[in-house]
Design a protein around this motif. Sequence first.
Motif, PDB file in Angstrom:
ATOM      1  N   SER A  17       0.831  -1.194   0.000  1.00  0.00           N
ATOM      2  CA  SER A  17       0.000   0.000   0.000  1.00  0.00           C
ATOM      3  C   SER A  17       0.868   1.247   0.000  1.00  0.00           C
ATOM      4  O   SER A  17       2.039   1.200   0.386  1.00  0.00           O
ATOM      5  N   VAL A  18       0.281   2.358  -0.416  1.00  0.00           N
ATOM      6  CA  VAL A  18       0.975   3.640  -0.376  1.00  0.00           C
ATOM      7  C   VAL A  18       0.012   4.680   0.163  1.00  0.00           C
ATOM      8  O   VAL A  18      -1.194   4.630  -0.105  1.00  0.00           O
ATOM      9  N   LYS A  19       0.551   5.621   0.943  1.00  0.00           N
ATOM     10  CA  LYS A  19      -0.260   6.711   1.470  1.00  0.00           C
ATOM     11  C   LYS A  19       0.421   8.020   1.126  1.00  0.00           C
ATOM     12  O   LYS A  19       1.583   8.241   1.456  1.00  0.00           O
ATOM     13  N   VAL A  20      -0.304   8.893   0.448  1.00  0.00           N
ATOM     14  CA  VAL A  20       0.210  10.184   0.005  1.00  0.00           C
ATOM     15  C   VAL A  20      -0.533  11.282   0.752  1.00  0.00           C
ATOM     16  O   VAL A  20      -1.763  11.228   0.888  1.00  0.00           O
ATOM     17  N   SER A  21       0.210  12.275   1.228  1.00  0.00           N
ATOM     18  CA  SER A  21      -0.414  13.383   1.955  1.00  0.00           C
ATOM     19  C   SER A  21      -0.442  14.644   1.103  1.00  0.00           C
ATOM     20  O   SER A  21       0.354  14.808   0.168  1.00  0.00           O
ATOM     21  N   CYS A  22      -1.356  15.527   1.452  1.00  0.00           N
ATOM     22  CA  CYS A  22      -1.546  16.788   0.747  1.00  0.00           C
ATOM     23  C   CYS A  22      -1.834  17.845   1.804  1.00  0.00           C
ATOM     24  O   CYS A  22      -2.938  17.896   2.362  1.00  0.00           O
ATOM     25  N   LYS A  23      -0.835  18.671   2.113  1.00  0.00           N
ATOM     26  CA  LYS A  23      -0.989  19.692   3.148  1.00  0.00           C
ATOM     27  C   LYS A  23      -1.356  21.025   2.525  1.00  0.00           C
ATOM     28  O   LYS A  23      -0.830  21.406   1.472  1.00  0.00           O
ATOM     29  N   THR A  24      -2.244  21.726   3.216  1.00  0.00           N
ATOM     30  CA  THR A  24      -2.692  23.010   2.701  1.00  0.00           C
ATOM     31  C   THR A  24      -2.065  24.161   3.460  1.00  0.00           C
ATOM     32  O   THR A  24      -1.720  24.037   4.642  1.00  0.00           O
ATOM     33  N   SER A  25      -1.922  25.277   2.763  1.00  0.00           N
ATOM     34  CA  SER A  25      -1.519  26.526   3.408  1.00  0.00           C
ATOM     35  C   SER A  25      -2.151  27.681   2.650  1.00  0.00           C
ATOM     36  O   SER A  25      -2.449  27.560   1.458  1.00  0.00           O
ATOM     37  N   GLY A  26      -2.386  28.751   3.349  1.00  0.00           N
ATOM     38  CA  GLY A  26      -2.918  29.940   2.697  1.00  0.00           C
ATOM     39  C   GLY A  26      -4.416  29.916   2.482  1.00  0.00           C
ATOM     40  O   GLY A  26      -4.940  30.718   1.710  1.00  0.00           O
ATOM     41  N   GLY A  27      -5.113  28.986   3.101  1.00  0.00           N
ATOM     42  CA  GLY A  27      -6.555  28.929   2.943  1.00  0.00           C
ATOM     43  C   GLY A  27      -7.186  28.321   4.169  1.00  0.00           C
ATOM     44  O   GLY A  27      -6.496  27.810   5.050  1.00  0.00           O
ATOM     45  N   THR A  28      -8.513  28.339   4.233  1.00  0.00           N
ATOM     46  CA  THR A  28      -9.237  27.736   5.352  1.00  0.00           C
ATOM     47  C   THR A  28      -9.603  26.313   4.977  1.00  0.00           C
ATOM     48  O   THR A  28     -10.408  26.078   4.072  1.00  0.00           O
ATOM     49  N   PHE A  29      -9.019  25.359   5.656  1.00  0.00           N
ATOM     50  CA  PHE A  29      -9.071  23.944   5.294  1.00  0.00           C
ATOM     51  C   PHE A  29     -10.489  23.462   5.016  1.00  0.00           C
ATOM     52  O   PHE A  29     -10.737  22.764   4.031  1.00  0.00           O
ATOM     53  N   ASN A  30     -11.416  23.822   5.873  1.00  0.00           N
ATOM     54  CA  ASN A  30     -12.772  23.287   5.765  1.00  0.00           C
ATOM     55  C   ASN A  30     -13.617  23.962   4.688  1.00  0.00           C
ATOM     56  O   ASN A  30     -14.791  23.639   4.548  1.00  0.00           O
TER      57      ASN A  30
END
Lengths: 121, 111
Positions: A17-30
């Motif tokens: 299996s593989v797990k890839v992350s995607c982090k946000t910045s500069g915005g409101t996550f929800n």
Amino acid sequence: QVQLVQSGAEVKKSGSSVKVSCKTSGGTFNRYTFNWVRQAPGQGLEWMGGIIPVFGPPFYAHDFQGRLTITADESASAAYMELSNLRSDDTAVYYCATVDGYNREDPLRAWGQGTLVTVSS
Amino acid sequence: QSVLTQPPSVSGAPGQRVTISCSGHSSNIGALYDVHWYQQVPGAAPKLLIFDNTKRPSGVPDRFSGSKSGTSASLAITGLQAEDEADYYCSAHDSLLKGYVFGTGTRVTVL
């Protein structure tokens, strides 16, 4: 405008299996809908599924049902894509991309830089 | 797998006009879902170029324009420039797949 930063390249064995992350910045996550799109070498774009963190359950393309898990963690401002039982034809660049708001028909305005996943036997 | 059909390639000299067609079905473009277009320079992530059939995001030159009719859509590039060399993809929501479908992609070459 939100910026999306994905985790680094992965090399995996068939069946794992593989797990890839995607982090946000500069915005409101929800305020976003997170989608995952992949692109095999020399091929076109393929939508995999997505999640609206504020509403909960993820939604998946039929071709990935049973192998794909998409999650979101507001505390980490990140979305995740985990693909299991990897096969050689899962070798691709995986992108996260966001919609502003919760309409799943709206355009994918922001894209991560992509994560290359290589599956070897 | 893609269900929107595009020509594999189009080309033109600098300054010329080129168009890219995108043929869909009654479950996507024909179902009145909006068409969006993405530009992908080799080695980079796609970038939104046209949304809601005809609208340009801030920063996209007005050389790019979109249209939609029936089960098809088109992207036009007028005054072609060397920097327009890229792959272009159309996309729309599909009611059967319950998600986005993408076109097969078109490589634009500036001669």
